[in-house]
Design a protein around this motif. Sequence first.
Motif, PDB file in Angstrom:
ATOM      1  N   ASN A   1       0.877  -1.426   0.058  1.00  9.97           N
ATOM      2  CA  ASN A   1       0.071  -0.185  -0.090  1.00  9.97           C
ATOM      3  C   ASN A   1       0.853   1.396   0.060  1.00  9.97           C
ATOM      4  OD1 ASN A   1      -1.602   2.240   2.052  1.00  9.97           O
ATOM      5  ND2 ASN A   1      -2.787   1.213   0.335  1.00  9.97           N
ATOM      6  N   ARG A   2       2.029   1.076   0.739  1.00 11.76           N
ATOM      7  CA  ARG A   2       2.639   2.207   0.757  1.00 11.76           C
ATOM      8  C   ARG A   2       3.518   2.395  -0.668  1.00 11.76           C
ATOM      9  NH1 ARG A   2       8.620   2.914   3.728  1.00 11.76           N
ATOM     10  NH2 ARG A   2       8.749   5.277   3.851  1.00 11.76           N
ATOM     11  N   GLU A   3       3.940   1.430  -1.355  1.00 16.79           N
ATOM     12  CA  GLU A   3       4.428   1.524  -2.649  1.00 16.79           C
ATOM     13  C   GLU A   3       3.475   2.089  -3.579  1.00 16.79           C
ATOM     14  OE1 GLU A   3       7.765   0.271  -3.865  1.00 16.79           O
ATOM     15  OE2 GLU A   3       8.119   1.323  -2.155  1.00 16.79           O
ATOM     16  N   ALA A   4       2.322   1.844  -3.397  1.00 13.58           N
ATOM     17  CA  ALA A   4       1.264   2.330  -4.457  1.00 13.58           C
ATOM     18  C   ALA A   4       0.672   3.832  -4.333  1.00 13.58           C
ATOM     19  CB  ALA A   4      -0.132   1.297  -4.167  1.00 13.58           C
ATOM     20  N   MET A   5       1.020   4.318  -2.951  1.00 11.31           N
ATOM     21  CA  MET A   5       0.388   5.698  -2.767  1.00 11.31           C
ATOM     22  C   MET A   5       1.664   6.552  -2.785  1.00 11.31           C
ATOM     23  SD  MET A   5      -2.823   5.059  -2.355  1.00 11.31           S
ATOM     24  CE  MET A   5      -3.204   6.545  -1.584  1.00 11.31           C
ATOM     25  N   ARG A   6       2.796   5.881  -2.742  1.00  9.28           N
ATOM     26  CA  ARG A   6       3.902   6.973  -2.733  1.00  9.28           C
ATOM     27  C   ARG A   6       4.085   7.569  -4.194  1.00  9.28           C
ATOM     28  NH1 ARG A   6       8.209   5.191  -5.713  1.00  9.28           N
ATOM     29  NH2 ARG A   6       8.166   2.990  -5.720  1.00  9.28           N
ATOM     30  N   VAL A   7       4.896   8.723  -4.161  1.00 13.71           N
ATOM     31  CA  VAL A   7       5.221   9.343  -5.570  1.00 13.71           C
ATOM     32  C   VAL A   7       6.233   8.376  -6.114  1.00 13.71           C
ATOM     33  CG1 VAL A   7       6.411  11.410  -6.578  1.00 13.71           C
ATOM     34  CG2 VAL A   7       4.853  11.603  -4.889  1.00 13.71           C
ATOM     35  N   PRO A   8       6.285   8.103  -7.467  1.00 13.85           N
ATOM     36  CA  PRO A   8       7.153   7.140  -7.931  1.00 13.85           C
ATOM     37  C   PRO A   8       8.636   7.612  -7.870  1.00 13.85           C
ATOM     38  CG  PRO A   8       5.197   7.345  -9.391  1.00 13.85           C
ATOM     39  CD  PRO A   8       5.154   8.470  -8.393  1.00 13.85           C
TER      40      PRO A   8
ATOM     41  N   ARG B   1      -3.718  15.335  -4.404  1.00 16.13           N
ATOM     42  CA  ARG B   1      -2.253  15.941  -3.832  1.00 16.13           C
ATOM     43  C   ARG B   1      -1.060  15.039  -4.489  1.00 16.13           C
ATOM     44  NH1 ARG B   1      -2.420  16.275   2.627  1.00 16.13           N
ATOM     45  NH2 ARG B   1      -0.140  16.990   2.028  1.00 16.13           N
ATOM     46  N   TRP B   2      -1.414  13.554  -4.533  1.00 13.66           N
ATOM     47  CA  TRP B   2      -0.384  12.885  -4.986  1.00 13.66           C
ATOM     48  C   TRP B   2       0.056  13.220  -6.741  1.00 13.66           C
ATOM     49  CZ3 TRP B   2      -0.797   9.868  -9.543  1.00 13.66           C
ATOM     50  CH2 TRP B   2      -0.052   8.807  -9.873  1.00 13.66           C
ATOM     51  N   SER B   3      -1.255  13.666  -7.248  1.00 14.14           N
ATOM     52  CA  SER B   3      -0.915  14.269  -8.637  1.00 14.14           C
ATOM     53  C   SER B   3      -0.068  15.334  -8.905  1.00 14.14           C
ATOM     54  CB  SER B   3      -2.426  14.248  -9.262  1.00 14.14           C
ATOM     55  OG  SER B   3      -2.164  14.680 -10.563  1.00 14.14           O
ATOM     56  N   ALA B   4      -0.239  16.311  -7.832  1.00 10.52           N
ATOM     57  CA  ALA B   4       0.437  17.577  -7.771  1.00 10.52           C
ATOM     58  C   ALA B   4       1.852  17.223  -7.465  1.00 10.52           C
ATOM     59  CB  ALA B   4      -0.207  18.477  -6.627  1.00 10.52           C
TER      60      ALA B   4
ATOM     61  N   SER C   1       6.543   1.038 -19.652  1.00 15.35           N
ATOM     62  CA  SER C   1       6.613   1.578 -18.247  1.00 15.35           C
ATOM     63  C   SER C   1       5.942   0.530 -17.377  1.00 15.35           C
ATOM     64  CB  SER C   1       6.088   2.879 -18.253  1.00 15.35           C
ATOM     65  OG  SER C   1       5.783   3.501 -17.112  1.00 15.35           O
ATOM     66  N   ARG C   2       6.344   0.757 -16.183  1.00 18.35           N
ATOM     67  CA  ARG C   2       5.551  -0.174 -14.905  1.00 18.35           C
ATOM     68  C   ARG C   2       4.361   0.756 -14.681  1.00 18.35           C
ATOM     69  NH1 ARG C   2      10.673  -1.647 -12.675  1.00 18.35           N
ATOM     70  NH2 ARG C   2      10.913  -3.764 -12.726  1.00 18.35           N
ATOM     71  N   GLY C   3       4.221   1.943 -15.101  1.00 15.33           N
ATOM     72  CA  GLY C   3       3.151   2.812 -14.711  1.00 15.33           C
ATOM     73  C   GLY C   3       3.347   3.664 -13.454  1.00 15.33           C
ATOM     74  N   THR C   4       2.810   4.807 -13.325  1.00 14.62           N
ATOM     75  CA  THR C   4       2.921   5.742 -12.529  1.00 14.62           C
ATOM     76  C   THR C   4       2.164   5.667 -11.188  1.00 14.62           C
ATOM     77  OG1 THR C   4       3.459   7.156 -14.349  1.00 14.62           O
ATOM     78  CG2 THR C   4       3.183   8.424 -12.179  1.00 14.62           C
ATOM     79  N   GLY C   5       0.705   5.336 -11.485  1.00 12.93           N
ATOM     80  CA  GLY C   5      -0.232   5.031 -10.497  1.00 12.93           C
ATOM     81  C   GLY C   5      -0.316   3.428 -10.014  1.00 12.93           C
ATOM     82  N   PHE C   6      -1.775   3.168 -10.234  1.00 12.15           N
ATOM     83  CA  PHE C   6      -2.021   1.753  -9.837  1.00 12.15           C
ATOM     84  C   PHE C   6      -3.547   1.878 -10.232  1.00 12.15           C
ATOM     85  CE2 PHE C   6      -2.936   3.723  -5.854  1.00 12.15           C
ATOM     86  CZ  PHE C   6      -4.142   3.506  -5.500  1.00 12.15           C
ATOM     87  N   TRP C   7      -3.938   0.367 -10.562  1.00 10.06           N
ATOM     88  CA  TRP C   7      -5.400   0.175 -10.979  1.00 10.06           C
ATOM     89  C   TRP C   7      -5.978  -0.590  -9.927  1.00 10.06           C
ATOM     90  CZ3 TRP C   7      -7.694  -4.486 -11.103  1.00 10.06           C
ATOM     91  CH2 TRP C   7      -9.179  -4.498 -11.467  1.00 10.06           C
TER      92      TRP C   7
END
Length: 375
Positions: free
Chosen positions: A118-125, A161-164, A345-351
């Motif tokens: 969860n921490r990995e998914a929610m952090r800024v890449p 906020r993550w997007s910003a 790319s492994r992607g920036t976010g998550f699905w």
Amino acid sequence: MVIVLLVLTLLFALPWWTLFGSGAGWPFPVFLAGTVVFACWMATFPFLMAAGHGRHNDRAARIADSTLGAVWVLFTWSVIGGLVHLVLMGLGVGGADRARVVAVAVAAVVAVLLAWGNREAMRVPRIKRLDVQLPRLGAGLDGTRVVVLADTHYGPINRARWSARVAEEVNALEPDVVVHAGDIADGTPAQRRGQSAPLGTITSRLAKVYVTGNHEYFGEAQGWLDRMAELGWEPLHNRHVVVERGGDRLVLAGVDDVTAESSGLAGHSANLSGALEGADPDQPVLLVAHQPKYVPQAAAAGIDLQISGHTHGGQIWPFNFLVRIDQPVVHGLSRHGERTQLYTSRGTGFWGPPFRVFAPSEITLLTLRATPAAG
């Protein structure tokens, strides 16, 4: 429906068996409570998924997606725990407490992986840096910095906020070109307006380009093309733009996702010939196509570099092995044919499930390199 029910039953039944029903010898109240929890969990899951993703109830979607991720991790490690149990049994190790030790170990590993995931998914890449040599690239464009975003999947969890912060990280890289390789959101532009707004703050020297992913065709694909144009991006809807520096040019082309045609949306399909119409065939081409499996068409057309996302690197191990059945590459740089390279790319976010396990997200910085002149 029968297949879905069988899969659903298996996903929940195996973890229940590993934790409570495999001879662990828990006191009856513990066994009963565990059984009731798993039964209720399994029974409510389909209704939460239907409410969350069918009726667009974000609260239900958050619960359902988290359940899906948790039960997948539980299932995976229950399989591993079962194999360990059999090995220990064959070696005669553990005795009467063997099943309980395995159950506790599986529960502990799953708890740690879900918290970390969860921490990995929610952090800024983290930033992934890579040089890519393109033999046809002119010397004037040597060192061009291409920043890749993909699979932001703005969705039921509000990540404005993550997007910003992602936008800030991109701007700090001082890109020449920024690419968004699709799957921008799960939902409509109106639903995800706040989360997508920071994309409008991203700056680049030469261009910002975007193509649709398959998830745009679950909602409003044309609406997302319009939204990205509103935010100052170039939507490459089967078209191209040309960037120039130092007297040399690079064609930036993009195609709709491969699912576009089957969506029934008029004017949408993956049309590479249309995307390249009017482009100088002697100039190098960077193609943005959401799914890696479009690379055979790119190679046949002599594309220099295709940039894709879609796979998430598997997102939650060992799902990457299933992704590999559908896609030629799960992540990284690969070569296809004599000229074409593919970066996935492994992607920036998550699905969906807010977890990433052994599949880290990324903001990618590709530095394009020209082939040095002989002698």
